[in-house]
Every structure is written in structure tokens, then in C-alpha cells.
Motif scaffolding. Structure first.
Motif, mmCIF file in Angstrom:
data_model
loop_
_atom_site.group_PDB
_atom_site.id
_atom_site.type_symbol
_atom_site.label_atom_id
_atom_site.label_comp_id
_atom_site.label_asym_id
_atom_site.label_seq_id
_atom_site.Cartn_x
_atom_site.Cartn_y
_atom_site.Cartn_z
ATOM 1 N N THR A 153 -7.443 16.629 -19.057
ATOM 2 C CA THR A 153 -6.471 15.973 -19.930
ATOM 3 C C THR A 153 -5.430 15.189 -19.145
ATOM 4 O O THR A 153 -4.941 14.151 -19.599
ATOM 5 C CB THR A 153 -5.781 17.013 -20.825
ATOM 6 O OG1 THR A 153 -5.253 18.073 -20.000
ATOM 7 C CG2 THR A 153 -6.753 17.609 -21.830
ATOM 8 N N ALA A 154 -5.095 15.683 -17.952
ATOM 9 C CA ALA A 154 -4.128 14.968 -17.127
ATOM 10 C C ALA A 154 -4.688 13.611 -16.694
ATOM 11 O O ALA A 154 -3.969 12.605 -16.669
ATOM 12 C CB ALA A 154 -3.757 15.806 -15.905
ATOM 13 N N TRP A 155 -5.975 13.556 -16.358
ATOM 14 C CA TRP A 155 -6.600 12.291 -15.953
ATOM 15 C C TRP A 155 -6.542 11.283 -17.096
ATOM 16 O O TRP A 155 -6.194 10.121 -16.891
ATOM 17 C CB TRP A 155 -8.051 12.540 -15.553
ATOM 18 C CG TRP A 155 -8.766 11.347 -14.993
ATOM 19 C CD1 TRP A 155 -8.946 11.025 -13.686
ATOM 20 C CD2 TRP A 155 -9.395 10.290 -15.741
ATOM 21 N NE1 TRP A 155 -9.644 9.854 -13.558
ATOM 22 C CE2 TRP A 155 -9.932 9.372 -14.810
ATOM 23 C CE3 TRP A 155 -9.557 10.018 -17.102
ATOM 24 C CZ2 TRP A 155 -10.622 8.223 -15.194
ATOM 25 C CZ3 TRP A 155 -10.233 8.873 -17.485
ATOM 26 C CH2 TRP A 155 -10.759 7.986 -16.552
ATOM 27 N N GLU A 157 -4.509 11.237 -19.642
ATOM 28 C CA GLU A 157 -3.125 10.826 -19.900
ATOM 29 C C GLU A 157 -2.681 9.767 -18.910
ATOM 30 O O GLU A 157 -2.072 8.756 -19.288
ATOM 31 C CB GLU A 157 -2.206 12.047 -19.821
ATOM 32 C CG GLU A 157 -0.756 11.734 -20.167
ATOM 33 C CD GLU A 157 0.124 12.969 -20.189
ATOM 34 O OE1 GLU A 157 1.348 12.807 -20.318
ATOM 35 O OE2 GLU A 157 -0.420 14.097 -20.073
ATOM 36 N N ASP A 158 -3.012 9.982 -17.642
ATOM 37 C CA ASP A 158 -2.632 9.000 -16.621
ATOM 38 C C ASP A 158 -3.344 7.665 -16.829
ATOM 39 O O ASP A 158 -2.772 6.592 -16.560
ATOM 40 C CB ASP A 158 -2.965 9.539 -15.229
ATOM 41 C CG ASP A 158 -2.074 10.697 -14.814
ATOM 42 O OD1 ASP A 158 -1.008 10.867 -15.444
ATOM 43 O OD2 ASP A 158 -2.449 11.426 -13.883
ATOM 44 N N GLY A 160 -4.278 6.477 -19.706
ATOM 45 C CA GLY A 160 -3.941 5.899 -20.995
ATOM 46 C C GLY A 160 -5.130 5.792 -21.929
ATOM 47 O O GLY A 160 -5.190 4.897 -22.778
ATOM 48 N N GLN A 162 -7.680 7.907 -24.699
ATOM 49 C CA GLN A 162 -7.819 9.088 -25.535
ATOM 50 C C GLN A 162 -9.044 9.886 -25.083
ATOM 51 O O GLN A 162 -10.133 9.327 -24.939
ATOM 52 C CB GLN A 162 -7.984 8.678 -27.004
ATOM 53 C CG GLN A 162 -8.029 9.829 -27.990
ATOM 54 C CD GLN A 162 -6.674 10.502 -28.157
ATOM 55 O OE1 GLN A 162 -5.639 9.924 -27.839
ATOM 56 N NE2 GLN A 162 -6.681 11.726 -28.669
ATOM 57 N N THR A 263 -4.196 22.010 -17.824
ATOM 58 C CA THR A 263 -4.476 20.620 -17.460
ATOM 59 C C THR A 263 -5.887 20.201 -17.864
ATOM 60 O O THR A 263 -6.290 19.061 -17.617
ATOM 61 C CB THR A 263 -4.305 20.403 -15.948
ATOM 62 O OG1 THR A 263 -5.186 21.294 -15.243
ATOM 63 C CG2 THR A 263 -2.864 20.669 -15.542
#
Length: 360
Positions: A153-155, A157-158, A160, A162, A263
């Protein structure tokens, strides 16, 4: 499609290699849950054959030995597929007395070959007996878990982007070259995921789905260890792919230091329910000891130790789970399923079709 072959370290229940959560305590003494333990009458050595990811907390096996007078020898035979192959090939001269780690994706092959002596411990919790599929009644469920896709999920989010949520999402262009899974011919989680797609798309549609995955830059490895620790960006070792085949429990091992979040996340709509079994090997040199050891694996202390030692859910649903699991490691409410008899009838055919479709 990109395929890389590596030496498989441990492909079944391999989440036991993840950092262990603290196991819950149990009130039942080892050996008291079953019907074969005969204190003071057992002796000698009992050989336990398992997949490579078997683990129990220090002192548990020793307590069993002290209580029963038995000495346990442990033989690790590889991943679940390798384990079953070895059991079948050596059935006239068994590798040991009792086996743990065959699961519902491979167990029917060993049962059909006559590898096991039927045995069921007495006084099992009803939730345990309910997990014994027709055709696998010679075996005793020990643990369960959901094989499903995980995302970093961190990847996402970084980046941008979904994160994906469904099987179909993985074939979209925005997720090209982002997914790594394991080969169903060499990996039990890999075969479980193949079965999930058979359930989701039907016998007439699953091959088309895999063809689309392959065209979208799918990577395939032989085993879970490589997929999670080498290729997965959320595995902590510099991987570059943010979508990996793992377990629904895996996000509980990537919780932040303050315990507020993980994460990674499991895509629960892609899960296949895996059940791991123990059984007495036909032709055992110590069948009484083998039955006592199966009893022990179903006992309260062992069932409570399963989450922390092997990162699977205990088969006994009455056992208290680590507090983190409710938030970060829930089981799928509606996992994909394929009946054991269907798996037995089509296993080789489906693997051959998958190989032709994905690898060519």
C-alpha cells in the motif's frame, strides 16, 4: 510474461518465515485432546515428516516427549508438492510415522495412493471436524489460511495509483509489470491461486484470464520465498513489484512500529482457503506414537502456538487469536473453493493447461 526460476526455500505455509507474533497460551496439556495417548505405555522414536516451514515454539515438542516418553525426530521434506511426491514414492518404505503439512490442494493425491492409515483424534472441537473435506477423512485438520494477493500500500500511495482490488484489475494497463505469483506446478500457494481463478472464472474462462495476466507482464517464480522477499516491494529486501501472491495473514507481519497500520494489505476477494492436515503414515514403525503425535498437534497449546510460529490460523476456531489479527489478518468472508474430488480429478490437467498458457 516474465518467468524466473529459483531454488524454492519454502512454499507452503511459508508465512512461518515472517516475524512471529506472540502465541496465545492454552490450558490443555499436550496429548489430552485425542484418544490414542497412553501415558507410560509409549516408547521409542516417532518420526514427524513435514514441509520446510513447520515450526513450534521452544519447549512444546519437549513437553510432548516428557509426557509420553517418546523421542521426536523431525524430517523436513521440502514444500507441500515435494512432500506429497515423496510420500507417494516412498509409501512402501515410509519416510516416518506421521506427516504434517499436506494441504487440500495436494492431499487427495496422497490419500488415493494409500499413503495414510485412517485416524481421527477423539474430542476434537466441532470446528476442526467441520474442516475435514469428504475424501480427506483419513487426515486431521491442523491449521488453515487464505492464499491471496497482497499489495504494498505504501508503494501505491507514493505512486499515486489506486491499488487493485479484484482479479480483473490485474489485467488493466495501469498494473502492467507489477505482479509476481508462484508456479502452481512447484508451489502450493501457486496451485491454490490457480484454483481460485478456476472458481472465479470457471473451467471455460480461467485460461483466458491467465493469458491476459501473462500479456500484462506477470512474473512467475518457483516459490513463495522468492516472490515475497526478492520481488515484492513490500517484503523489505528491495523488490520492485508491489503485488504478490501470499497469505491473508501476511499484513500482520508488516505492521508499523506504533502498531497503528500495516504497510501491506490482502485482497480478500482473491483468496482460496487452504487447510493443512496431519496424518498417520501407513506402514509406520510406531503407529501408537504417531497417533499420539497427531493428538498433540490438535491440543490446546499447539493450536494456540500456530499463529505465532507458522502464521496460520489454528484449525480449532475456539482458540484465542493474537489481537493484531482481527485488524490486520482477517480471513476472507467468502473464499473461493474447489472441492477435493474436483482437485483430484483435474490437478494434472489444470497444471498442464496453465503451463501451456502462461509459460508456453
Amino acid at each position: 510474461m516474465i518467468i524466473r526460476t529459483r531454488r524454492t526455500l519454502a512454499t507452503v505455509a511459508a508465512v512461518g518465515l515472517l516475524p512471529a507474533l506472540a502465541a496465545c497460551s492454552g490450558s490443555e496439556a499436550p496429548g489430552e485432546s485425542g484418544g490414542s495417548s497412553t501415558d507410560g505405555e509409549l516408547s521409542g522414536t516417532v518420526t514427524l515428516v513435514t514441509h520446510d516451514s513447520f515450526a513450534l515454539s521452544d519447549g512444546l515438542l519437549e513437553s510432548f516427549e516428557s509426557k509420553t516418553g517418546l523421542q521426536v525426530e523431525h524430517v523436513a521434506a521440502g514444500d507441500a508438492g515435494t512432500l506429497v511426491n515423496q510420500l507417494v514414492l516412498t509409501q512402501d518404505s515410509p519416510l516416518g510415522d506421521v506427516v504434517y503439512g499436506v494441504d487440500n490442494t495436494f492431499a487427495s493425491r496422497a490419500v488415493e495412493a494409500g499413503v495414510f492409515e485412517p485416524y481421527t483424534p477423539t474430542d476434537l472441537d466441532p470446528s476442526v471436524t467441520a474442516q475435514a473435506e469428504p475424501g480427506l477423512v483419513a487426515l486431521t485438520p491442523i491449521d488453515r489460511g487464505d492464499v491471496c494477493l497482497n499489495v504494498d500500500t505504501a508503494w501505491f500511495e507514493d505512486a499515486g495509483i489506486q491499488p487493485p482490488a479484484t482479479f480483473e484489475d490485474l489485467t488493466e494497463e495501469e498494473y502492467a509489470d507489477l505482479t509476481v505469483v508462484t508456479n502452481p506446478a512447484t508451489s502450493s500457494p501457486g496451485f491454490a491461486f490457480l484454483l481460485a481463478t478456476v472458481s472465479a472464472f470457471g473451467e471455460d474462462g480461467w485460461q483466458d484470464y491467465w493469458a491476459e495476466l501473462a500479456d500484462n507482464g506477470l512474473r512467475v517464480t518457483d516459490g513463495w520465498s522468492d516472490a515475497y522477499y526478492v520481488d515484492f516491494s513490500g517484503g523489505g529486501e528491495g523488490g520492485e513489484r508491489p503485488i504478490v501472491l501470499s497469505y491473508a495473514t501476511s499484513p500482520a507481519a508488516t505492521v508499523t512500529e506504533d502498531g497503528s497500520a500495516s504497510t501491506t494489505a490482502a485482497l480478500l476477494d482473491t483468496c482460496f482457503r487452504q487447510v493443512e492436515y496431519a496424518g498417520v503414515l501407513a506402514g509406520s514403525d510406531n503407529p501408537d506414537g504417531a497417533r499420539a503425535l497427531v493428538d498433540f498437534l490438535t491440543s490446546g497449546p499447539v493450536q494456540a502456538d500456530v499463529p505465532g510460529s507458522m502464521y496460520m490460523y489454528p484449525a480449532d476456531e475456539s482458540v484465542e487469536l493474537p489481537t493484531e489479527w482481527e485488524q490486520f489478518a482477517p480471513l476472507a468472508e467468502e473464499p473461493h473453493e474447489v472441492a477435493a474430488e474436483e482437485i483430484a480429478a483435474h490437478r494434472d490437467e489444470w497444471i498442464e493447461q496453465w503451463t501451456a498458457t502462461v509459460i508456453g
